[in-house]
Design an enzyme around this catalytic site. Structure first.
Site, mmCIF file in Angstrom:
data_model
loop_
_atom_site.group_PDB
_atom_site.id
_atom_site.type_symbol
_atom_site.label_atom_id
_atom_site.label_comp_id
_atom_site.label_asym_id
_atom_site.label_seq_id
_atom_site.Cartn_x
_atom_site.Cartn_y
_atom_site.Cartn_z
ATOM 1 N N GLU A 29 44.597 17.237 12.997
ATOM 2 C CA GLU A 29 44.823 16.557 11.718
ATOM 3 C C GLU A 29 46.200 16.952 11.204
ATOM 4 O O GLU A 29 46.571 18.134 11.241
ATOM 5 C CB GLU A 29 43.742 16.955 10.705
ATOM 6 N N GLU A 48 49.300 16.592 0.530
ATOM 7 C CA GLU A 48 48.092 16.808 -0.266
ATOM 8 C C GLU A 48 48.519 17.490 -1.557
ATOM 9 O O GLU A 48 49.500 18.224 -1.600
ATOM 10 C CB GLU A 48 47.091 17.713 0.455
#
Length: 543
Positions: free
Chosen positions: A431, A436
């Site tokens: 990932e 974020e």
């Protein structure tokens, strides 16, 4: 009256001398230590290896009658050893004879000195790239990478996951006296610890403070600071020098500091720092076991000052794929599909939202993709779109121009997942989190890679400050090559991971864009929350 004054003066003088005599009596006899015995134990020494196992490590134990403390001199390296026990690593290659001087201190500072010789074998020579990484041109200065998640933390002794039990968040220990420390590995083998790097202008000021473990930090000397739990914060200390040498016991590259030398957080122990990872230029993950053999303490150190420019030099300049979001309505079905429902459908993380494909939650308007999280009674709705089975690719430079939601509890993400996710599962698929943002800190952007051994809260990530992330558009990027993965904001690299065949970042990945609510990074949601939006101007891929 004069007669009375003379008598008073004589009485005062008499009392003074009596008091001094009483103090002298409590001081005790001044006795020099005698019968010094120093026993060296050369590690790995036996009949077949009379000079040791090649590590160069020797354990020393000194005893003496009437001794209060001891000091060892190994050439230019001086080690204080209050108990008489210490160790030292001799690094000159081959078998060499070294003269060691030991001083025993008694009452009143009187001392007795002895010398001994040890003949020791050293076979390890540190690789040139490691020495260059530590020393550089001779002016390289290291610090704790305070802006990075997990820059300081702990785990079990012998653990293989950095900060497995606790990892400090960005800037979390700013009030402890640790972040202004600097460490220099000099070419002459000396290690310099500057305990306050911000008070040396215009002249050098050796005074500062450090951070350490109670009661282990007492080894540095007595103090009056009140413990904060098991920590001693802002312990007054001064700049000092020790010696450093690299060894590799069991094949693990290790920084050995003499005496009471340390980095980051004083934990006592053997003052050896194993290098867990040095794949990222100008950065290392190191760990040391404390003097109680209770925890392994982990640190990320960097030789780059926070906020320094690290402009991306891309190798990918040809536009390969893009969505400019220039058609109003639902996202282009040739590029995007949806994840729907709640965390029970597979995304978990204790998130609170239910994902929909409704226009209230995801729509393209005036050239902007808008993903909106909304309060829905006691719950929340939002959207998560993905390019799985529609657009997947290997390697390239991704650039996403976005403005992020400002509300507490929103957790926006721009990320990529391995296209083999359904067959191999996570984190085996890999990932790449390009962007974020937590629900509580809207000034910090995170960039993270997840893969086996580095996933969940112990993932391989970095952080950078983007103060206007919720009011202005910024470019969130990743440069993904067979050799390296660089996470970038507005052209500046803030996190780098060396890619290799052992990692899952060498096959197709797809995009995911979403805004979650609450959960492990969203945290508590503002009770007054109604709605907030992540806006995306475009997604572009260059190869």
């Amino acid at each position: 009256m004069k007669h009375i004054l003379k008598i008073s003066l004589l009485l005062s003088i008499a009392i003074f001398f009596i008091a001094c005599q009483e103090e002298d009596q409590t001081f005790g006899n001044i006795v020099a230590p005698t019968n010094i015995v120093v026993v060296p134990e050369i590690v790995g020494q036996d009949a077949a290896n009379p000079n040791g196992d090649g590590s160069g490590l020797v354990n020393f134990t000194a005893t003496a009658d009437n001794a209060l403390s001891f000091k060892y001199s190994f050439g230019s390296a001086v080690v204080n050893a209050p108990s008489g026990t210490t160790d030292f690593t001799f690094s000159d290659l081959g078998v060499n004879t070294y003269t060691v001087t030991v001083v025993a201190y008694g009452t009143g500072g009187v001392s007795t000195t002895t010398t001994l010789e040890v003949e020791v074998l050293a076979t390890y020579s540190a690789p040139a790239d490691l020495l260059n990484a530590l020393v550089g041109d001779g002016s390289k200065t290291w610090r704790i990478k305070s802006e990075s998640p997990g820059h300081f933390g702990l785990g079990p002794v012998g653990g293989v996951v950095p900060t497995e039990w606790y990892g400090a968040g960005p800037g979390e220990k700013s009030a402890t006296g640790m972040y202004d420390d600097r460490y220099i590995f000099n070419t002459d083998g000396t290690f310099t610890h500057i305990v306050n790097s911000v008070n040396d202008d215009p002249t050098v000021n050796p005074e500062g403070t450090v951070f350490g473990r109670e009661p282990l930090i007492n080894e540095l000397g007595p103090h009056s600071e009140t413990p904060n739990g098991a920590d001693i914060e802002n312990y007054p200390y001064q700049d000092y020098s020790e010696s450093w040498v690299i060894t590799a016991p069991g094949g693990v590259e290790t920084i050995n500091l003499t005496g009471l030398g340390f980095m980051g957080y004083y934990t006592g122990g053997n003052h050896r720092y194993e290098i867990f990872s040095r794949d990222i230029p100008n950065e290392m993950i190191i760990r040391t076991t404390d003097g109680n053999s209770e925890f392994d303490w982990w640190f990320i150190i960097t030789s780059q000052e926070e906020g320094s420019s690290n402009e991306l030099q891309t190798i990918y300049n040809d536009l390969f794929w893009a969505d400019e979001f220039d058609i109003n309505g639902a996202p282009n079905p040739a590029n995007w599909t949806y994840d729907l429902g709640t965390g029970d459908n597979g995304w978990g993380n204790n998130e609170l939202q239910s994902y929909t494909s409704n226009a209230d939650n995801v729509i393209v308007e005036d050239g902007i993709l808008k993903i909106t999280a909304k309060a829905d009674g006691a719950s929340y709705t939002s959207a998560r779109i993905k390019s799985v089975d529609l657009f997947e690719f290997t390697y390239g430079r991704v650039e996403v121009r976005a403005k992020l939601p400002a509300a507490q509890g929103t957790w926006p993400a721009i990320w990529m997942l391995g296209a083999n996710f359904e067959t191999v599962g996570w984190p085996t698929s890999g990932e790449i989190d390009i962007m974020e943002q937590t629900g509580q800190d809207k000034n910090t952007t995170l960039g993270t890679l997840h893969y086996p051994g580095m996933s969940g809260g112990s993932a391989n990530g970095g952080a950078t400050q983007v103060a206007t992330s919720t009011s202005e558009f910024h470019n969130y990027s990743v440069e993904w090559t067979p050799d390296v993965i660089k996470i970038v904001v507005d052209g500046d690299v803030f996190h780098t991971v060396i890619n290799s065949d052992a990692l899952p970042f060498n096959s197709d990945f797809f995009f995911i864009l979403n805004v979650a609510m609450g959960g492990s990074l969203g945290g508590d949601v503002d009770p007054a929350f109604t709605e907030d939006t992540m806006e995306i101007d475009y997604v572009r891929v260059y190869q």
